[in-house]
Design a protein around this motif. Structure first.
Motif, PDB file in Angstrom:
ATOM      1  N   GLN A 131       4.770   9.459   1.271  1.00  0.00           N
ATOM      2  CA  GLN A 131       5.406   8.263   1.816  1.00  0.00           C
ATOM      3  C   GLN A 131       4.378   7.161   2.049  1.00  0.00           C
ATOM      4  OE1 GLN A 131       7.098   8.774   5.718  1.00  0.00           O
ATOM      5  NE2 GLN A 131       8.281   6.886   5.632  1.00  0.00           N
ATOM      6  N   ARG A 180      17.243   2.603  -0.761  1.00  0.00           N
ATOM      7  CA  ARG A 180      18.298   3.612  -0.671  1.00  0.00           C
ATOM      8  C   ARG A 180      17.730   5.016  -0.854  1.00  0.00           C
ATOM      9  NH1 ARG A 180      21.054   6.988  -3.454  1.00  0.00           N
ATOM     10  NH2 ARG A 180      19.898   6.491  -5.354  1.00  0.00           N
ATOM     11  N   ILE A 181      16.865   5.176  -1.844  1.00  0.00           N
ATOM     12  CA  ILE A 181      16.275   6.494  -2.114  1.00  0.00           C
ATOM     13  C   ILE A 181      15.434   6.958  -0.926  1.00  0.00           C
ATOM     14  CG2 ILE A 181      14.613   7.740  -3.558  1.00  0.00           C
ATOM     15  CD1 ILE A 181      15.551   5.999  -5.907  1.00  0.00           C
ATOM     16  N   TRP A 182      14.620   6.052  -0.403  1.00  0.00           N
ATOM     17  CA  TRP A 182      13.754   6.441   0.704  1.00  0.00           C
ATOM     18  C   TRP A 182      14.557   6.818   1.953  1.00  0.00           C
ATOM     19  CZ3 TRP A 182       9.035   2.502   0.788  1.00  0.00           C
ATOM     20  CH2 TRP A 182       8.313   2.662  -0.401  1.00  0.00           C
ATOM     21  N   GLU A 213      17.281  -0.372  -4.361  1.00  0.00           N
ATOM     22  CA  GLU A 213      17.421   1.008  -4.834  1.00  0.00           C
ATOM     23  C   GLU A 213      16.296   1.877  -4.273  1.00  0.00           C
ATOM     24  OE1 GLU A 213      18.868   4.411  -6.839  1.00  0.00           O
ATOM     25  OE2 GLU A 213      19.740   2.557  -6.051  1.00  0.00           O
ATOM     26  N   ILE A 214      15.092   1.345  -4.238  1.00  0.00           N
ATOM     27  CA  ILE A 214      13.980   2.077  -3.619  1.00  0.00           C
ATOM     28  C   ILE A 214      14.296   2.361  -2.159  1.00  0.00           C
ATOM     29  CG2 ILE A 214      11.577   1.865  -2.856  1.00  0.00           C
ATOM     30  CD1 ILE A 214      11.039   0.286  -5.427  1.00  0.00           C
ATOM     31  N   ARG A 262       3.362   5.601  -1.331  1.00  0.00           N
ATOM     32  CA  ARG A 262       4.433   4.781  -1.893  1.00  0.00           C
ATOM     33  C   ARG A 262       4.527   3.445  -1.176  1.00  0.00           C
ATOM     34  NH1 ARG A 262       8.768   7.208  -0.388  1.00  0.00           N
ATOM     35  NH2 ARG A 262       8.067   9.305   0.198  1.00  0.00           N
ATOM     36  N   GLU A 300      18.145   9.426   0.551  1.00  0.00           N
ATOM     37  CA  GLU A 300      17.842  10.681  -0.127  1.00  0.00           C
ATOM     38  C   GLU A 300      16.672  11.424   0.511  1.00  0.00           C
ATOM     39  OE1 GLU A 300      17.471  10.381  -4.337  1.00  0.00           O
ATOM     40  OE2 GLU A 300      19.371   9.304  -4.596  1.00  0.00           O
ATOM     41  N   LYS A 301      15.644  10.701   0.917  1.00  0.00           N
ATOM     42  CA  LYS A 301      14.458  11.341   1.480  1.00  0.00           C
ATOM     43  C   LYS A 301      14.490  11.438   2.998  1.00  0.00           C
ATOM     44  CE  LYS A 301      11.288  10.164  -2.292  1.00  0.00           C
ATOM     45  NZ  LYS A 301      10.959  11.585  -2.601  1.00  0.00           N
TER      46      LYS A 301
END
Length: 351
Positions: free
Chosen positions: A153, A195-197, A192-193, A156, A200-201
Motif C-alpha cells: 500500500q 474503488r479497488i483500494w 477505478e484505483i 502504491r 476490494e482491498k
C-alpha cells in the motif's frame, strides 16, 4: 498455393505462434535497410496526409547525436533504429529515445518529469516494495525465498503521488506548447484505483483524494464516497495500538516489531472494512467466507513467519515449473492456517 503460376511461397514464412501454424507471414520490406525506408518515406507522399518530414524530425531528435544520415554513407547507421513506445514500458532499462529527444530539442524539455518518473520508479529493483503474499493471498516458495506479489500500500501511494507530480510539472513546462491539459492518468482511472483500494482491498484510509490534492494542489474532482466506519484519527489510534501490541511481544529488532505492528493493523482494519460492507449490503451470504479469506491472508505476523511456514508445509516451486499461483497454498493446509490466524505471543514463564 503451389497450383498458382508465379507462386510467392518462397517469400512467406511460418508464424512463430504454434496456434497459428496455418497462418503465413509475408514481410514486403524485410530486406530493406533503415536507409531504404527513409529514402522511400522522403520521396513519396504520406497517404494519411501528414508530412513525413515531421516523422523524420522526431526520429532524428531521438538519436543521441541528432543526425540522420540517409544513403550518403552506408557505413553510418541511420536514425531509424530509434525506439518509440509507452514511457512506462520496462522491457528496456533506459528510454534512450526519450532522453535524446529532451537533450536535442529544447521544445521537448517539458517531458523531463516523465523521464524522471520512469527512471526513478519503473526501471529499478522493487522486490522490497512488494508484499510477501501473492495477489490472492497465497504463498509461493522458490529457492528458499518467498516470491513477492503486488506492491505494498505504501509503495502504491508513493507511485501515484510521483505520477501526479510528474503530470503537473510536465503540464506546467509544456503550457506554452499547448500541453497544459496533459493527463498521464485520467480521473476515471483514479476513480477505478480508488474503488479497488477501498472496496476490494479494504484500505479504508481512502488515500487517492488526499494524494491528488497534495500532488496537484487543487481539489480532487472525483465523487464523494459513503462515510467510512473510521476516520483518520480512529485509524491513527488503531495503528498506534497495533504497534504497541507488537512491541509488547518478543521481536528480534525494532524493524521486525514495526513490520508486525503493520501486519496487525492491516488485519484489524481490513476486518473492520469487511464488517462495515456487510452491514451496508443486503446480501451477506459470503460475509463469513470473506472474513475467513482475510484471516488467511493476514495469518502471519511478518514475512519471516510466513517463510518458516512455507518451508515447512509447501514445496519449492523452482523444482516444479507447473505449479500455478492458485496452487501455492493448497486447500489441505487450510485447517493448519486457520489455527494460525492470530498468533499470540505469551511472555516466557518466570519459573
Amino acid at each position: 498455393m503451389d497450383q498458382y503460376k508465379g507462386s510467392t511461397r518462397e517469400k512467406l514464412s511460418r508464424n512463430s505462434d504454434p496456434k497459428l501454424s496455418r497462418v503465413w507471414v509475408y514481410a514486403p520490406i524485410e530486406s530493406w535497410s533503415s536507409d531504404d525506408v527513409w529514402e522511400f518515406l522522403m520521396e513519396n507522399k504520406n497517404p494519411w496526409g501528414t508530412d513525413n518530414q515531421e516523422l523524420f524530425d522526431i526520429y532524428r531528435g531521438a538519436t543521441p547525436d541528432a543526425e540522420c544520415p540517409i544513403v550518403v554513407d552506408r557505413s553510418t547507421p541511420s536514425c531509424g533504429d530509434s525506439r518509440f513506445g509507452c514511457y512506462v514500458c520496462t522491457m528496456v532499462t533506459q528510454d534512450k529515445s526519450l532522453k535524446a529527444m529532451i537533450l536535442n530539442d529544447e521544445s521537448k524539455s517539458w517531458m523531463q518529469p516523465i523521464l524522471d518518473f520512469r527512471d526513478n520508479y519503473l526501471a529499478v529493483p522493487d522486490r522490497e516494495y512488494r508484499d510477501f503474499r501473492r495477489m490472492n493471498g497465497s504463498l509461493l516458495l522458490m529457492t528458499d525465498r518467498l516470491v513477492h506479489g503486488p506492491y505494498t500500500q505504501e509503495r502504491r501511494a508513493e507511485l501515484l503521488r510521483a505520477l501526479l507530480t510528474a503530470q503537473r510539472q510536465a503540464a506546467e513546462r509544456g503550457k506554452s506548447q499547448g500541453f497544459n491539459d496533459l493527463e498521464l492518468i485520467t480521473v476515471s482511472e483514479l476513480e477505478e484505483i480508488r474503488r479497488i483500494w477501498v472496496a476490494e482491498k479494504g484500505e479504508i484510509e481512502d488515500l487517492v483524494p488526499n494524494i491528488y490534492v497534495e500532488a496537484m494542489d487543487r481539489p480532487y474532482p472525483g465523487r464523494e464516497l459513503d462515510s467510512m466506519p473510521l476516520d483518520a484519527a480512529d485509524l491513527a489510534l488503531l495503528r498506534s495500538v497495533a504497534l504497541e501490541a507488537a512491541n509488547s511481544s518478543p521481536a528480534p529488532n525494532v524493524d521486525q516489531a514495526r513490520d508486525r505492528g503493520a501486519e496487525l493493523y492491516k488485519l484489524t482494519r481490513t476486518l473492520l472494512a469487511s464488517g462495515f460492507r456487510g452491514l451496508q449490503s443486503r446480501r451477506r451470504s459470503r460475509q463469513l467466507d470473506e472474513l475467513q479469506d482475510i484471516l488467511k491472508a493476514y495469518a502471519f505476523v511478518d514475512e519471516q513467519d510466513a517463510l518458516q511456514f512455507a518451508m515447512k508445509h509447501l514445496g519449492d516451486a523452482s523444482a516444479d515449473s507447473s505449479v500455478e499461483e492458485d496452487e501455492a497454498l493448497s486447500p489441505e493446509l487450510d485447517s493448519t492456517l486457520a489455527r494460525k490466524v492470530i498468533p499470540i505471543h505469551t511472555a516466557p514463564s518466570s519459573t
